[in-house]
Design a protein around this motif. Structure first.
Motif, mmCIF file in Angstrom:
data_model
loop_
_atom_site.group_PDB
_atom_site.id
_atom_site.type_symbol
_atom_site.label_atom_id
_atom_site.label_comp_id
_atom_site.label_asym_id
_atom_site.label_seq_id
_atom_site.Cartn_x
_atom_site.Cartn_y
_atom_site.Cartn_z
ATOM 1 N N ALA A 186 -10.502 10.214 30.091
ATOM 2 C CA ALA A 186 -11.130 10.090 28.776
ATOM 3 C C ALA A 186 -11.288 8.623 28.382
ATOM 4 O O ALA A 186 -12.333 8.225 27.852
ATOM 5 N N ALA A 187 -10.276 7.815 28.664
ATOM 6 C CA ALA A 187 -10.351 6.390 28.331
ATOM 7 C C ALA A 187 -11.441 5.696 29.146
ATOM 8 O O ALA A 187 -12.179 4.857 28.616
ATOM 9 N N GLU A 188 -11.571 6.049 30.421
ATOM 10 C CA GLU A 188 -12.602 5.437 31.267
ATOM 11 C C GLU A 188 -14.000 5.846 30.810
ATOM 12 O O GLU A 188 -14.906 5.021 30.775
ATOM 13 N N ARG A 189 -14.163 7.104 30.461
ATOM 14 C CA ARG A 189 -15.472 7.547 29.947
ATOM 15 C C ARG A 189 -15.833 6.809 28.663
ATOM 16 O O ARG A 189 -16.970 6.392 28.476
ATOM 17 N N GLN A 190 -14.858 6.641 27.789
ATOM 18 C CA GLN A 190 -15.098 5.914 26.543
ATOM 19 C C GLN A 190 -15.428 4.449 26.822
ATOM 20 O O GLN A 190 -16.333 3.894 26.209
ATOM 21 N N ARG A 191 -14.711 3.836 27.780
ATOM 22 C CA ARG A 191 -14.981 2.447 28.126
ATOM 23 C C ARG A 191 -16.391 2.288 28.668
ATOM 24 O O ARG A 191 -17.119 1.366 28.296
ATOM 25 N N LYS B 283 -18.949 4.267 28.112
ATOM 26 C CA LYS B 283 -19.892 4.533 27.025
ATOM 27 C C LYS B 283 -20.071 3.285 26.157
ATOM 28 O O LYS B 283 -21.190 2.919 25.790
ATOM 29 N N ILE B 284 -18.968 2.625 25.850
ATOM 30 C CA ILE B 284 -19.030 1.404 25.044
ATOM 31 C C ILE B 284 -19.763 0.303 25.792
ATOM 32 O O ILE B 284 -20.598 -0.418 25.230
#
Length: 104
Positions: free
Chosen positions: A75-80, A82-83
């Motif tokens: 989840a953190a990698e996907r968010q990173r 995306k940002i």
């Protein structure tokens, strides 16, 4: 003497420990003296009829923890990503808005 289980914080890590004391107040005082005033995360509770986990149960708990950490990392990698994608789009939009064409 009774056994009391408490969760404490040691150098940033949260661990469970057992202390032998006459009462829960005595157990709290022993933990505060040994680990520091603000180290107690949960109050000491009487450890009656607590059976240790079998190796199979420990393995399952370990695998569950690994799964949870992997899900959090995903989840953190996907968010990173995306940002990062949004930042690149913003940078491209700023560059395209700076370019002005002068028509004679």
């Amino acid at each position: 003497m009774h056994d009391y289980i408490a969760t404490i914080r040691v150098k940033g890590a949260v661990v469970k420990t057992v202390v032998h004391a006459e009462s829960s107040v005595h157990a709290r005082l022993l933990l505060q003296y040994q680990y520091g005033w603000n180290s107690i995360v949960t109050s000491p509770t009487l450890a009656e009829n607590i059976t240790p986990k079998t190796p199979e149960q420990q393995r399952i708990d370990s695998l569950k923890g690994t799964k949870d950490r992997a899900a959090d990392a995903l989840a953190a990698e996907r968010q990173r990503q995306k940002i990062s994608k949004a930042q690149h789009a913003l940078t491209a939009a700023k560059k395209s808005s700076r370019v002005t064409t002068i028509v004679p």
